[in-house]
Design an enzyme around this catalytic site. Sequence first.
Site, mmCIF file in Angstrom:
data_model
loop_
_atom_site.group_PDB
_atom_site.id
_atom_site.type_symbol
_atom_site.label_atom_id
_atom_site.label_comp_id
_atom_site.label_asym_id
_atom_site.label_seq_id
_atom_site.Cartn_x
_atom_site.Cartn_y
_atom_site.Cartn_z
ATOM 1 C CB SER A 147 -0.927 0.003 1.219
ATOM 2 O OG SER A 147 -0.180 -0.175 2.407
ATOM 3 C CG HIS A 198 -43.541 21.016 -10.438
ATOM 4 N ND1 HIS A 198 -43.736 19.670 -10.193
ATOM 5 C CD2 HIS A 198 -44.235 21.668 -9.470
ATOM 6 C CE1 HIS A 198 -44.526 19.522 -9.140
ATOM 7 N NE2 HIS A 198 -44.840 20.726 -8.673
ATOM 8 C CB SER A 251 -16.461 25.744 -27.977
ATOM 9 O OG SER A 251 -16.437 25.008 -29.180
ATOM 10 C CE LYS A 285 -21.310 26.060 -25.944
ATOM 11 N NZ LYS A 285 -21.039 24.730 -26.458
ATOM 12 C CD GLU A 318 -20.640 22.224 -18.269
ATOM 13 O OE1 GLU A 318 -21.079 21.401 -19.077
ATOM 14 O OE2 GLU A 318 -19.844 23.125 -18.597
ATOM 15 C CE LYS A 321 -4.278 2.732 5.008
ATOM 16 N NZ LYS A 321 -5.150 1.518 5.010
HETATM 17 N N1 ARG Z 1 -1.119 -1.393 5.220
HETATM 18 C C1 ARG Z 1 -2.036 -1.915 6.169
HETATM 19 C C2 ARG Z 1 -3.387 -1.226 6.031
HETATM 20 O O1 ARG Z 1 -3.447 -0.215 5.451
HETATM 21 C C3 ARG Z 1 -1.539 -1.696 7.544
HETATM 22 C C4 ARG Z 1 -2.006 -2.682 8.548
HETATM 23 C C5 ARG Z 1 -1.526 -4.035 8.205
HETATM 24 N N2 ARG Z 1 -1.737 -4.989 9.224
HETATM 25 C C6 ARG Z 1 -1.542 -6.273 9.011
HETATM 26 N N3 ARG Z 1 -1.769 -7.047 10.019
HETATM 27 N N4 ARG Z 1 -1.197 -6.748 7.863
HETATM 28 O O2 ARG Z 1 -4.417 -1.683 6.510
#
Ligand code: ARG
Length: 468
Positions: A29, A162, A283, A289, A296, A331
């Site tokens: 991650s 309406h 445009s 335009k 938007e 995340k």
């Molecule tokens: N990168 C993990 C997350 O975002 C952190 C926690 C990981 N914990 C584990 N026991 N693998 O959730």
Amino acid sequence: MSESKDADKLWGGRFSEPTDQFVERFTASVNFDQRLYRQDIAGSIAHARMLEKVGVLTSDEAQQIISGLQEIAGDIEVGNFQWSVALEDVHMNIEAELTRRIGITGKKLHTGRSRNDQVATDIRLYVRQEADAIAGLITRVQQGLLELAEREADTIMPGFTHLQTAQPVTFGHHLMAWFEMLQRDFGRLADCRKRLNLSPLGAAALAGTSYPIDRHFTASELGFDGPTRNSLDSVSDRDFAIELAAFASILLTHLSRFSEELVLWASSQFDFVDLPDKFCTGSSIMPQKKNPDVPELVRGKTGRVTGHLVSLLTLMKSQPLAYNKDNQEDKEPLFDLLDTVRDCLKAYGDMVPEIRAKRDSMRQAALRGYATATDLADYLVKKGIAFRDAHEIVGKSVAYGIQQGRDLSEFELAEFHQFSETIAEDVFDFLTLEGSVNARNHIGGTAPAQVREAIKIARAELQARTAD
Ligand code: ARG
């Protein structure tokens, strides 16, 4: 990003073969959670101080850890840090680097905690920081609305139901409707913030820890109102993210309504507002335009944010206690929605005070479409006619007006008499747009006096908020 060296892994002890290269990338991650580095380091420093306080670390060890972490923070800040996919996430990257820098003492930092309570703490801290920034941005849009509403307190436009002309309203009143929506959004955000501001640190992997930790200490070091109450819940709860996403979806839904009206009003068919050139684009083929891109796009981003709410809800659905790797998926939607909300509010904060009302055009539109028909009915009721009968008389008058191509205010008195003898010369006072809006002079009504009163109250509320 550096390549895998399995020896680097902080959990490698029980493994006899290296992680599959694809799996390493698939499970990592760090590409997206590195943005939590400030929160991660703040959490680690609080943890190290606590370990020192309860005697698990010596003062010297704690000091080495804290200085090492502070240096790392400085290096990350200036882009001088080598993130490694092999080290999976922000937590292990920083911890490994700490050990690389200060040696064996670095390995003591993780005593009495887990990445599970660590990540839960980091995200709460991050969301709290973003919630505070977003609160400020909402206030700024609201200030812009008040400024504009004050300028346009007397401006008359058609009010719609309406999307058909219904009754005249003041533009200031319409703007204050938008203000009210944001006022509720602000309240919802403040509610989420209260519930999220508890510290999961100390829940460790799931059951707590056998070290004599002081959870109140770390909570207060990190500005939390106190520790969470149940370790299993603490490491797995993502309600705060879902609540924030729900708040954000409602906010964006409001902004999308606001946007939709601006897009309509900026068209030559409505011609009610002029948006500053710097918030529009042209445009490449049609030279005439001027496209209202900002509203938007904000309207479009609503789908994205609501999508993230659904992602988070679905992510949590049916998850058994306690932490599951699924949670790593919280995340990206969360970060993207926070970024999106910030951008949309920034755009609106800049644009709102510069919206220019085309007052004549609004007025002309209010004069078309028989916006004062209800006023004529109310006039008849005041003269003793039952409302349903009055409704009928006015309906017939409007049909006649449509046939003649004239507004009620343009009728001769004799023409009104075709429909009711009760109508007298004084009717024309009620058929003017000003007469109509001024008559609605009660709390929540559209009269300019009420709009000014609403602005005054709103100003005081914003002032109290910024004084907090
Ligand atoms: N990168 C993990 C997350 O975002 C952190 C926690 C990981 N914990 C584990 N026991 N693998 O959730």
